[in-house]
Design a protein around this motif. Structure first.
Motif, PDB file in Angstrom:
ATOM      1  N   TYR A  16       0.857  -1.185   0.000  1.00 18.61           N
ATOM      2  CA  TYR A  16       0.000   0.000   0.000  1.00 18.61           C
ATOM      3  C   TYR A  16       0.881   1.219   0.000  1.00 18.61           C
ATOM      4  O   TYR A  16       1.958   1.234   0.596  1.00 18.61           O
ATOM      5  CB  TYR A  16      -0.905   0.000   1.230  1.00 18.61           C
ATOM      6  CG  TYR A  16      -1.969  -1.064   1.166  1.00 18.61           C
ATOM      7  CD1 TYR A  16      -3.069  -0.907   0.338  1.00 18.61           C
ATOM      8  CD2 TYR A  16      -1.872  -2.218   1.937  1.00 18.61           C
ATOM      9  CE1 TYR A  16      -4.043  -1.879   0.268  1.00 18.61           C
ATOM     10  CE2 TYR A  16      -2.843  -3.192   1.874  1.00 18.61           C
ATOM     11  CZ  TYR A  16      -3.931  -3.023   1.043  1.00 18.61           C
ATOM     12  OH  TYR A  16      -4.884  -3.978   0.966  1.00 18.61           O
ATOM     13  N   SER A  50      -6.177 -10.641   5.340  1.00 16.69           N
ATOM     14  CA  SER A  50      -7.337 -10.164   4.564  1.00 16.69           C
ATOM     15  C   SER A  50      -6.898  -9.702   3.182  1.00 16.69           C
ATOM     16  O   SER A  50      -7.575  -9.937   2.181  1.00 16.69           O
ATOM     17  CB  SER A  50      -8.018  -9.018   5.290  1.00 16.69           C
ATOM     18  OG  SER A  50      -8.538  -9.464   6.512  1.00 16.69           O
ATOM     19  N   THR A  51      -5.739  -9.042   3.150  1.00 12.78           N
ATOM     20  CA  THR A  51      -5.232  -8.578   1.860  1.00 12.78           C
ATOM     21  C   THR A  51      -5.067  -9.746   0.898  1.00 12.78           C
ATOM     22  O   THR A  51      -5.487  -9.686  -0.265  1.00 12.78           O
ATOM     23  CB  THR A  51      -3.884  -7.872   2.074  1.00 12.78           C
ATOM     24  OG1 THR A  51      -4.067  -6.838   3.054  1.00 12.78           O
ATOM     25  CG2 THR A  51      -3.376  -7.273   0.794  1.00 12.78           C
ATOM     26  N   HIS A  54      -8.404 -10.938  -0.301  1.00  9.07           N
ATOM     27  CA  HIS A  54      -8.999 -10.056  -1.312  1.00  9.07           C
ATOM     28  C   HIS A  54      -8.367 -10.271  -2.667  1.00  9.07           C
ATOM     29  O   HIS A  54      -9.046 -10.237  -3.696  1.00  9.07           O
ATOM     30  CB  HIS A  54      -8.857  -8.597  -0.872  1.00  9.07           C
ATOM     31  CG  HIS A  54      -9.697  -8.266   0.320  1.00  9.07           C
ATOM     32  ND1 HIS A  54      -9.314  -7.336   1.271  1.00  9.07           N
ATOM     33  CD2 HIS A  54     -10.879  -8.759   0.742  1.00  9.07           C
ATOM     34  CE1 HIS A  54     -10.225  -7.274   2.219  1.00  9.07           C
ATOM     35  NE2 HIS A  54     -11.198  -8.132   1.908  1.00  9.07           N
ATOM     36  N   LEU A  59     -10.910  -9.177  -5.555  1.00  9.84           N
ATOM     37  CA  LEU A  59     -11.491  -7.903  -5.147  1.00  9.84           C
ATOM     38  C   LEU A  59     -10.443  -6.801  -5.280  1.00  9.84           C
ATOM     39  O   LEU A  59     -10.778  -5.623  -5.282  1.00  9.84           O
ATOM     40  CB  LEU A  59     -11.998  -7.977  -3.705  1.00  9.84           C
ATOM     41  CG  LEU A  59     -13.278  -8.773  -3.515  1.00  9.84           C
ATOM     42  CD1 LEU A  59     -13.538  -9.041  -2.047  1.00  9.84           C
ATOM     43  CD2 LEU A  59     -14.463  -8.045  -4.128  1.00  9.84           C
ATOM     44  N   ASP A  60      -9.191  -7.186  -5.359  1.00 12.19           N
ATOM     45  CA  ASP A  60      -8.094  -6.243  -5.492  1.00 12.19           C
ATOM     46  C   ASP A  60      -7.082  -6.875  -6.440  1.00 12.19           C
ATOM     47  O   ASP A  60      -7.150  -8.079  -6.696  1.00 12.19           O
ATOM     48  CB  ASP A  60      -7.466  -5.980  -4.108  1.00 12.19           C
ATOM     49  CG  ASP A  60      -6.890  -4.581  -4.039  1.00 12.19           C
ATOM     50  OD1 ASP A  60      -6.757  -3.949  -5.109  1.00 12.19           O
ATOM     51  OD2 ASP A  60      -6.589  -4.130  -2.919  1.00 12.19           O
ATOM     52  N   ILE A  92     -18.187 -16.091  -0.262  1.00  9.85           N
ATOM     53  CA  ILE A  92     -17.360 -15.310   0.658  1.00  9.85           C
ATOM     54  C   ILE A  92     -18.177 -14.990   1.899  1.00  9.85           C
ATOM     55  O   ILE A  92     -19.339 -14.578   1.787  1.00  9.85           O
ATOM     56  CB  ILE A  92     -16.881 -13.995   0.006  1.00  9.85           C
ATOM     57  CG1 ILE A  92     -16.243 -14.280  -1.352  1.00  9.85           C
ATOM     58  CG2 ILE A  92     -15.884 -13.292   0.910  1.00  9.85           C
ATOM     59  CD1 ILE A  92     -15.745 -13.050  -2.068  1.00  9.85           C
ATOM     60  N   PHE A  94     -17.805 -12.967   5.798  1.00 11.38           N
ATOM     61  CA  PHE A  94     -16.982 -11.961   6.470  1.00 11.38           C
ATOM     62  C   PHE A  94     -17.205 -11.989   7.973  1.00 11.38           C
ATOM     63  O   PHE A  94     -18.192 -12.529   8.467  1.00 11.38           O
ATOM     64  CB  PHE A  94     -17.347 -10.564   5.953  1.00 11.38           C
ATOM     65  CG  PHE A  94     -17.211 -10.405   4.477  1.00 11.38           C
ATOM     66  CD1 PHE A  94     -15.980 -10.072   3.926  1.00 11.38           C
ATOM     67  CD2 PHE A  94     -18.297 -10.594   3.636  1.00 11.38           C
ATOM     68  CE1 PHE A  94     -15.846  -9.921   2.560  1.00 11.38           C
ATOM     69  CE2 PHE A  94     -18.170 -10.440   2.283  1.00 11.38           C
ATOM     70  CZ  PHE A  94     -16.938 -10.107   1.737  1.00 11.38           C
TER      71      PHE A  94
ATOM     72  N   LEU B 421     -20.116 -10.047  -4.066  1.00 10.73           N
ATOM     73  CA  LEU B 421     -21.015 -11.099  -4.525  1.00 10.73           C
ATOM     74  C   LEU B 421     -21.063 -11.177  -6.037  1.00 10.73           C
ATOM     75  O   LEU B 421     -21.805 -11.964  -6.599  1.00 10.73           O
ATOM     76  CB  LEU B 421     -22.436 -10.867  -3.997  1.00 10.73           C
ATOM     77  CG  LEU B 421     -22.619 -10.992  -2.490  1.00 10.73           C
ATOM     78  CD1 LEU B 421     -24.061 -10.713  -2.105  1.00 10.73           C
ATOM     79  CD2 LEU B 421     -22.211 -12.374  -2.015  1.00 10.73           C
ATOM     80  N   HIS B 519     -14.018   1.308  -4.710  1.00 20.60           N
ATOM     81  CA  HIS B 519     -13.156   0.130  -4.669  1.00 20.60           C
ATOM     82  C   HIS B 519     -13.757  -0.882  -3.697  1.00 20.60           C
ATOM     83  O   HIS B 519     -14.061  -0.539  -2.554  1.00 20.60           O
ATOM     84  CB  HIS B 519     -11.756   0.529  -4.216  1.00 20.60           C
ATOM     85  CG  HIS B 519     -10.752  -0.525  -4.521  1.00 20.60           C
ATOM     86  ND1 HIS B 519     -10.646  -1.660  -3.776  1.00 20.60           N
ATOM     87  CD2 HIS B 519      -9.847  -0.621  -5.522  1.00 20.60           C
ATOM     88  CE1 HIS B 519      -9.690  -2.419  -4.284  1.00 20.60           C
ATOM     89  NE2 HIS B 519      -9.197  -1.807  -5.354  1.00 20.60           N
ATOM     90  N   PRO B 520     -13.952  -2.110  -4.148  1.00 19.41           N
ATOM     91  CA  PRO B 520     -14.663  -3.066  -3.287  1.00 19.41           C
ATOM     92  C   PRO B 520     -13.984  -3.283  -1.937  1.00 19.41           C
ATOM     93  O   PRO B 520     -14.656  -3.371  -0.909  1.00 19.41           O
ATOM     94  CB  PRO B 520     -14.697  -4.347  -4.119  1.00 19.41           C
ATOM     95  CG  PRO B 520     -13.779  -4.131  -5.259  1.00 19.41           C
ATOM     96  CD  PRO B 520     -13.661  -2.665  -5.472  1.00 19.41           C
ATOM     97  N   VAL B 521     -12.628  -3.338  -1.951  1.00 15.53           N
ATOM     98  CA  VAL B 521     -11.951  -3.618  -0.680  1.00 15.53           C
ATOM     99  C   VAL B 521     -12.128  -2.452   0.285  1.00 15.53           C
ATOM    100  O   VAL B 521     -12.470  -2.636   1.457  1.00 15.53           O
ATOM    101  CB  VAL B 521     -10.454  -3.902  -0.936  1.00 15.53           C
ATOM    102  CG1 VAL B 521      -9.705  -3.944   0.374  1.00 15.53           C
ATOM    103  CG2 VAL B 521     -10.309  -5.204  -1.693  1.00 15.53           C
ATOM    104  N   ARG B 525     -13.934  -2.501   3.861  1.00 18.77           N
ATOM    105  CA  ARG B 525     -13.257  -2.129   5.105  1.00 18.77           C
ATOM    106  C   ARG B 525     -13.927  -0.945   5.774  1.00 18.77           C
ATOM    107  O   ARG B 525     -13.607  -0.614   6.903  1.00 18.77           O
ATOM    108  CB  ARG B 525     -11.805  -1.736   4.804  1.00 18.77           C
ATOM    109  CG  ARG B 525     -10.901  -2.894   4.483  1.00 18.77           C
ATOM    110  CD  ARG B 525      -9.478  -2.381   4.326  1.00 18.77           C
ATOM    111  NE  ARG B 525      -8.612  -3.333   3.671  1.00 18.77           N
ATOM    112  CZ  ARG B 525      -7.838  -4.185   4.326  1.00 18.77           C
ATOM    113  NH1 ARG B 525      -7.848  -4.214   5.637  1.00 18.77           N
ATOM    114  NH2 ARG B 525      -7.061  -5.009   3.666  1.00 18.77           N
TER     115      ARG B 525
END
Ligand SMILES: Nc1ncnc2c1ncn2[C@@H]1O[C@H](COP(=O)(O)OP(=O)(O)OP(=O)(O)O)[C@@H](O)[C@H]1O
Ligand SMILES: [Mg+2]
Lengths: 262, 527
Positions: A16, A50-51, A54, A59-60, A92, A94, B421, B519-521, B525
């Motif tokens: 990051y 978590s990173t 994702h 997702l990333d 998924i 959470f 999803l 951004h999904p992440v 968060r």
């Protein structure tokens, strides 16, 4: 035992950037998720679990490295492909359930089907979808609550609805980010029992992030995240005793699981 | 699918958004009400203007007018006979109306029109605005016995009855004055020949026949004794008839109780004086007495306060518009009525080509040309009001924008969940766009219903407001309509709705794009 690899990552790097300071989180992670196994991912808070998840869920995007699902690269696939991958192939869950508060339990379970199908095909298969959603809710023991809103349910119930939702599209892989992190010990145990049942009875592949060593120890495979790398990938031989233990959960001594992540 | 489900749920659970849409509702309702009332007014005005002014008007600028109108009409018939369904000729001259009231002379400039009631009614509404019910059917320049304006107390005695009473009163007053004068003269020992009598003689001349001479200011000041020549007995006879625009001889006001009252300086049966130029090149002023035989009330204050009508043949004779040698008469104005659906401008242009301005001093106009400034003023007013009200809806749009941004921020985690999803950015965007669309529909739909209900009951609402505040909403001293006219154009409704929904959708574009780009992440968060 040589199991097919559902999901594999190679050389994953992610850092990051904040105010021109690089915060490297992942420094080249190589992992393989084997079909039909419960894999636990443990590590200190902030270590990047978590990173990693994702990235695996697209997702990333990783800075470097690749993610392959059933042999096909998906981290740089088209948006539509990745959306479909998350919708069809992944389930998924959470730590904070992430149910949609406006929808009832059954609608939350139906959500992935609604997202994945066009209006017409959804309406065409409305009955089947509903049956499946009810079956999933029944599977997690909440059929009688199907018209309740998330705000009318307890944490454990919400997590069970979330599991039902994750199972709705019959995924190849279930990703769970601290599914018990927000629950008390007893309820956490229930959730774990549910996940293990799914693994045993339906052969569901599960990748679960946890802070609890007990849970990690009971998993088929355990990854340990440290300094941006997966440090140890537990041997397969640990599976035998684990299975034996899991078959009689009532006798399991109360373990201090479910304490919240720091 | 989930988009519609979610945006319906948002609609049901986010009342704040409904609050932000209320301004759209109000804007839409106001737009509909304003447009309906404005077009009601405009239509009423058009109808009146058009009714009063014939389709095409050919005016001659020469004081003598155009000779031989029959030849003109034949020529016009030849050029565009197919389109013409009626024609009328008239004489229009500026004039000064003198009303004698309480010994004073009230002056008023008017447009004096000599017309033939039969043909005039064919080209424009004339008879139907007269007060006497008989005159409405068949206009006449003879004073009627009574029955003017049933329902108007002030005019109850108008007609011969009023005339006789007034003449008797005037005579008694004159006798009284004479006696006083006699006494005064006796006291001062002057000659018996009263100076006033000579002037009275002069004015009698003026009254009996068109006079070419005289300085009219003197006449005005002094020639108003009301004494008649021997051959006109005011008890049984009348001067040439004149129909006055109602506002030329009356004022409308409110009494202490707030009721509307009209006060008439002259009413049917009274004599008035008209002063107008003759038709010769050596212009002289004609001073002529007329008897009011009816009043004209069109509801257009401009017309009611400027028109006075007399018989065409009489006015032609007074002004010397009859050729003594041939007997050919002249007119100043030709009015034409065109067939339904005829192209006004085409006929006008054809006539202009036939009577070019370098050869004829004619002004050929359609009624729209004549009323152009008024019509365009109303159009401009409507346009500006529409723009202003749309700006209000646009302001409401910014309210929606702000609310939507709030909702998007509030829904950040849900957006992250949806993306996890498998929802696409476009799908998330369309949730908020359809939310905006839905809100726009709900808001403007409520506005539509409210506006239409309001328009439908506008007169009873005006009545309610009146009784609640004691303030008359629709002041009859200002407007001649007794009811608020409204017309609802479906086309207006459609574009108001489209505009409002469009603004709501536009206002949701930015927040929706923000939601799509999220951004999904980071969304997941988000706490
Ligand atoms: N958007 C971001 N910008 C900068 N740093 C970030 C960002 N997101 C995460 N990090 C950093 O990345 C590191 C890894 O975070 P991550 O959430 O993956 O940890 P974790 O192992 O899941 O921790 P936990 O057990 O508390 O959930 C943390 O040190 C965090 O500060
Ligand atoms: Mg974490």
């Amino acid at each position: 035992m040589n199991r097919p690899i559902v999901l594999a990552a190679r050389g994953l790097k992610k850092s990051y950037h904040k105010d021109r300071i690089d915060v490297p989180v992942l420094r080249g992670v190589d992992v393989k998720v084997q079909q039909g196994l419960v894999t636990a991912l443990v590590g200190r808070s902030g270590s990047g679990k978590s990173t990693l998840m994702h990235l695996l869920a697209t997702l990333d995007r990783p800075d470097e490295g690749e993610v392959r699902f059933q042999g096909r690269r998906i981290d740089n696939a088209s948006r539509a492909t990745r959306d479909r991958y998350r919708n069809r192939d992944l389930g998924i869950i959470f730590q904070f359930y992430h149910l949609l508060p406006e929808l009832t339990a059954i609608e939350n379970v139906l959500a992935p089907a609604m997202i994945g199908q066009s209006v017409w095909s959804y309406f065409a298969s409305r009955r089947e979808n509903r049956c499946r959603a009810e079956a999933m809710l029944d599977r997690v023991g909440l059929l009688h609550r199907s018209s309740h809103r998330p705000c009318e349910m307890s944490g454990g119930e919400m997590q069970r609805v979330a599991i039902a939702r994750a199972l709705m599209t019959d995924p190849k892989l279930l990703l769970a980010d601290e599914p018990t992190g927000n629950l008390d010990t007893e309820t956490g145990q229930e959730i774990l029992r549910l996940l293990n049942e799914l693994n045993e009875n339906d052969g569901l592949t599960i990748l679960m992030i946890t802070h609890d060593d007990e849970i990690a120890a009971s998993a088929d495979v355990c990854w340990r995240m440290q300094d941006g790398l997966i440090q140890s990938q537990d041997a397969e031989e640990r599976r035998r005793p684990v299975r034996a233990r899991r078959s009689s959960p009532e006798t399991d001594p109360a373990s201090p699981i479910g304490t919240n992540a720091a | 699918m989930y988009r519609w489900l979610l945006c319906f749920r948002y609609l049901k659970t986010r009342y704040i958004a409904l609050a932000s849409i209320i301004s759209v509702t109000l804007g839409v309702a106001t737009l509909i009400v304003v447009n309906s009332v404005m077009s009601g007014f405009a239509a009423e005005m058009h109808e009146r203007l058009h009714g009063l002014a014939s389709d095409i008007m050919i005016e001659c600028h020469a004081t003598g007018g155009m000779p031989d109108p029959e030849a003109h009409l034949r020529e016009i018939e030849r050029i565009c006979g197919a389109d013409i369904v009626g024609a009328s000729v008239s004489v229009n001259v500026p004039g000064m109306l003198g009303i004698e009231y309480n010994g004073q002379q009230l002056g008023r400039h008017v447009s004096l029109i000599g017309l033939d009631p039969k043909t005039y009614d064919r080209v424009s509404d004339f008879g139907k605005y007269l007060l006497h019910p008989e005159n409405q059917k068949n206009a006449s320049f003879q004073l009627r016995d009574d029955g003017y304006a049933p329902g108007r107390q002030e005019l109850e005695q108008s007609g011969w009855e009023h005339r006789r009473r007034r003449v008797a009163h005037d005579r008694a007053m004159a006798k009284e004055r004479e006696m006083m004068e006699e006494l005064r003269r006796k006291a001062s020992g002057q000659s018996a020949k009263p100076a006033a009598e000579a002037i009275a003689d002069q004015s009698n001349d003026a009254a009996a026949a068109p006079s070419m001479g005289g300085v009219f200011s003197e006449e005005l000041l002094e020639g108003s004794e009301g004494e008649l020549p021997a051959e006109v007995d005011p008890m049984t006879e009348q001067f040439p008839g004149i129909i006055l625009g109602i506002s030329t001889c009356s004022v409308r006001s409110r009494n202490a109780d707030g009721e509307v009252v009209d006060f008439y300086y002259a009413q049917p049966g009274d004599d008035v004086r008209m002063i107008f130029p003759n038709a010769s090149t050596d212009t002289k002023v004609i001073n002529q007495k007329f008897t009011v035989v009816d009043l004209y009330e069109s509801g257009m204050s401009e017309y009611d306060s400027t028109f006075a009508f007399v018989r065409l043949d009489q006015l032609q004779e007074f002004r010397g518009m009859v050729d003594p040698a041939t007997g050919v008469r002249s007119v100043t104005t030709i009015q034409l009525k065109l067939a339904e659906g005829a192209d006004l401008n085409a006929v006008r242009d054809a006539l202009r080509r036939r009577f070019p301005p370098d050869m004829y001093a004619y002004n050929i106009q359609t009624w729209r040309d004549l009323q152009g400034p008024l019509l365009s003023a109303v159009r401009l007013e409507t346009t500006i009001l529409n723009i202003l009200l749309f700006l209000i809806i646009a302001v409401a749009g910014f309210g929606i924008l702000a609310t939507f941004f709030m909702i998007v921020v509030e829904k950040t985690r849900d957006i992250g969940t949806l993306k996890a999803l498998g929802a696409s950015g476009r799908g998330v965007m369309s949730i908020f766009l359809s939310y905006g669309l839905l809100l726009g529909f709900v808001g403007s739909g409520a506005g539509l219903i409210g506006g239409l209900l309001f328009v439908d009951n506008i007169n009873s609402i005006a009545g309610l407001v009146e009784s609640a505040t004691g303030q008359e909403v629709f002041d009859p001293t200002v407007y001649y309509f007794t009811e608020i006219p409204t017309i609802v154009h479906p086309f207006t409704l459609v574009w108001v709705m489209l505009g409002a929904v469009g603004i709501a959708v536009l206002a949701s574009v930015l927040p929706a794009m923000r939601a799509a780009r999220m951004h999904p992440v980071q969304a997941l968060r988000f706490e």
